[in-house]
Scaffold this motif. Structure first.
Motif, PDB file in Angstrom:
ATOM      1  N   GLY A  31     -72.622-108.651  34.084  1.00 52.32           N
ATOM      2  CA  GLY A  31     -73.911-109.047  34.648  1.00 52.32           C
ATOM      3  C   GLY A  31     -74.909-107.909  34.742  1.00 52.32           C
ATOM      4  O   GLY A  31     -76.119-108.152  34.831  1.00 52.32           O
ATOM      5  N   LEU A  32     -74.429-106.667  34.705  1.00 53.02           N
ATOM      6  CA  LEU A  32     -75.336-105.523  34.763  1.00 53.02           C
ATOM      7  C   LEU A  32     -75.945-105.191  33.409  1.00 53.02           C
ATOM      8  O   LEU A  32     -76.885-104.384  33.328  1.00 53.02           O
ATOM      9  N   ARG A  33     -75.391-105.739  32.341  1.00 50.74           N
ATOM     10  CA  ARG A  33     -75.921-105.585  30.972  1.00 50.74           C
ATOM     11  C   ARG A  33     -76.089-104.103  30.597  1.00 50.74           C
ATOM     12  O   ARG A  33     -77.083-103.705  30.009  1.00 50.74           O
ATOM     13  N   LEU A  34     -75.073-103.321  30.946  1.00 48.06           N
ATOM     14  CA  LEU A  34     -75.153-101.882  30.707  1.00 48.06           C
ATOM     15  C   LEU A  34     -75.172-101.534  29.229  1.00 48.06           C
ATOM     16  O   LEU A  34     -75.880-100.611  28.809  1.00 48.06           O
ATOM     17  N   ALA A  35     -74.396-102.253  28.423  1.00 50.43           N
ATOM     18  CA  ALA A  35     -74.374-101.950  26.993  1.00 50.43           C
ATOM     19  C   ALA A  35     -75.723-102.260  26.350  1.00 50.43           C
ATOM     20  O   ALA A  35     -76.190-101.527  25.472  1.00 50.43           O
TER      21      ALA A  35
ATOM     22  N   GLY B 231     -78.800 -97.384  31.517  1.00 47.41           N
ATOM     23  CA  GLY B 231     -78.400 -98.406  32.476  1.00 47.41           C
ATOM     24  C   GLY B 231     -79.534 -99.091  33.196  1.00 47.41           C
ATOM     25  O   GLY B 231     -79.351-100.174  33.756  1.00 47.41           O
ATOM     26  N   PHE B 232     -80.723 -98.505  33.228  1.00 47.87           N
ATOM     27  CA  PHE B 232     -81.846 -99.104  33.952  1.00 47.87           C
ATOM     28  C   PHE B 232     -82.460-100.223  33.132  1.00 47.87           C
ATOM     29  O   PHE B 232     -82.843-100.021  31.978  1.00 47.87           O
ATOM     30  N   ARG B 233     -82.580-101.401  33.736  1.00 45.40           N
ATOM     31  CA  ARG B 233     -83.129-102.542  33.009  1.00 45.40           C
ATOM     32  C   ARG B 233     -84.270-103.220  33.772  1.00 45.40           C
ATOM     33  O   ARG B 233     -84.657-104.341  33.459  1.00 45.40           O
ATOM     34  N   GLY B 234     -84.805-102.531  34.763  1.00 38.48           N
ATOM     35  CA  GLY B 234     -85.900-103.117  35.517  1.00 38.48           C
ATOM     36  C   GLY B 234     -87.238-102.887  34.840  1.00 38.48           C
ATOM     37  O   GLY B 234     -87.356-102.145  33.865  1.00 38.48           O
TER      38      GLY B 234
END
Length: 481
Positions: free
Chosen positions: A379-383, A390-393
């Motif tokens: 759910g964090l969609r790190l890949a 890692g930041f997706r905001g």
């Protein structure tokens, strides 16, 4: 529907150090019969490095009779395509379009502090704070310290014992502002990369929880319930995310107290800056975010760093509305380039060792890919956001009532540009019956410039050449740990 106005040739000489391919491409463009039209389009693009190519047509018709009044088609354009600006916000991809985005962000932020763009001038009397929320430390990194106007040694520790990896955590170097070691760990193997990328991934959630805690603290300080607080005041904000060279994001935010109807209504008498600053000071350390449990990942919670800056925004003095708007707008066009990472997503199976990135960024990207492969952390969609560590905001956000919107500013610009086509008319009176029907059909046909077009664009506009012709890397980025 662009106008094909013949223009003269470039007024600035093209750079001499170009590849044979670029020289041949430029020669072909200069000899083309479409050269005058190409020059006109490149001038209009104003240095856009990756224009979008569109193929299609626009027809203007009389809605009553169906009579064709005017028709534009891209078949008359060089290469049969219309080149339009890419409109990206990233300065690393297109400085020209990013400058437009920066200017729009500046207007948006300043309007919420000084009025204009639909915001009344009385907003200057509302208490507003410039708040910086930082990231915690995940290991000692090289940094540039200044003391008394002089640069101090990085981490001077005379009796520092070696870490478990055999590295003595001490550095007596007085780093220059452009030292590539800034932001990199003293012990790369001991740096907490897992914590770094998980904090980046959870930073947007930390911000959301901070805004909720801020409202709760304001309500408690005013002796109100949350429902009563909403009836008396509105907490408006605009924020931007900024990367430090160590690879962590922190947030700069403008937080303003308004009346119940937003900036058009005055805040209640109890809503002063001191109360706002106190609420921020209590809300920031009160919130945490915990990632999902995953095998091999220690259970932990993340919070904001200990450094918290809260300053009043005024119309005069050091921290004015103009200074704050300029500072926030500058970082709205930047991403993680200063960390030495990629400006694009990492493709599946890509060889990280072959990428032209820093070792620190490579290790952080690899950690994103490792954690992203765990189903519990999907759910964090790190890949997917490994190139952003890692930041997706969103890099810039605002509350609904802070001020105008970027969409409104762009719409006003489009309306202004459309005025030059108002001469298309049915010729029918009265004027309020003189309506023209516009029918357009567009299809995506590619993007970018040929090497020759890039050289010609640089000569015409005076804008720098893209990275194809230079080895520019990086951008301004804080180096503090």
């Amino acid at each position: 529907m662009p106008d094909a106005e013949p223009t003269t040739g470039p007024t600035t000489a093209a750079p001499s150090l170009v590849t044979p391919l670029a020289a041949a491409s430029l020669s072909s463009a200069l000899d083309s019969p479409d050269y005058p039209r190409l020059v006109a389009r490149l001038r209009h693009l104003d240095g856009c490095r990756q224009p979008v190519h569109l193929r299609g047509h626009v027809e203007h018709r009389d809605p009553l009779t169906g009579r064709l009044l005017h028709r534009y088609t891209t078949t008359r354009e060089p290469g049969g395509v219309l080149r339009v600006a890419c409109k990206t916000r990233r300065a690393s991809r297109c400085p020209s379009c990013a400058e437009t985005y920066r200017a729009d962000t500046y207007q948006l932020i300043r309007a919420g502090l000084a009025g204009g763009k639909g915001v009344p001038d009385s907003v200057t009397t509302h208490p507003a704070a410039f708040v910086t929320l930082t990231a915690p430390s995940f290991g000692t990194v090289h940094t540039r310290r200044e003391s008394g106007g002089a640069v101090a040694p990085c981490h001077p520790r005379r009796n520092a014992a070696p870490c478990p990896h055999g590295v003595r955590l001490s550095c007596t170097v007085r780093h220059g502002a452009d030292d590539p070691r800034l932001g990199t760990p003293l012990c790369p193997d001991g740096y907490d990369r897992t914590g770094t990328v998980l904090f980046n991934a959870l930073a947007p959630e930390l911000w959301r929880r901070f805004t909720l805690a801020l409202r709760r603290r304001l309500a408690r300080a005013a002796g109100l319930t949350l429902a009563e607080l909403r009836e008396q005041t509105t907490v408006s904000f605009a924020k931007v995310s900024e990367y430090q060279r160590r690879g962590l994001v922190h947030f700069h935010a403008v937080i303003r107290l308004d009346g119940p109807d937003g900036p058009a209504s005055p805040p209640p008498a109890w809503a002063a800056f001191a109360l706002l600053a106190d609420a921020v000071r209590h809300a920031a350390p009160a919130v945490t975010a915990t990632p999902p449990a995953a095998p091999g990942v220690p259970a932990r919670s993340f919070a904001w760093g200990r450094q918290l800056d809260i300053r009043p925004i005024t119309t005069t003095g050091h921290l004015t509305d103009t200074a704050v708007a300029g500072y926030i707008a500058k970082y709205a066009t930047k991403a993680a380039e200063c960390v030495g990472t990629l400006d694009r997503r990492v493709r599946p199976g890509e060889n990280l060792a072959a990428l032209h990135i820093t070792d620190h960024a490579r290790r952080l990207i690899a950690e994103c890919l490792r954690l992203g492969a765990l189903p519990e952390l999907a759910g964090l969609r790190l890949a997917e956001w490994a190139h952003m560590l890692g930041f997706r905001g969103h890099f810039s956000t605002k509350s609904r009532r802070y001020s105008t919107t970027l969409g409104a500013l762009r719409s006003a610009r489009a309306t202004h540009n459309q005025h030059r086509h108002d001469d298309i008319t049915t010729g029918r009176l009265p004027l309020d019956d003189d309506q023209v029907l516009t029918v357009a059909h567009w299809a995506y046909a590619g993007r970018g410039l040929t090497p020759g077009e890039a050289l010609l664009s640089a000569a015409l506009t005076g804008k720098p050449l893209p990275a194809l012709f230079s080895d520019e890397r990086g951008s301004e980025c804080p180096s503090s740990s």
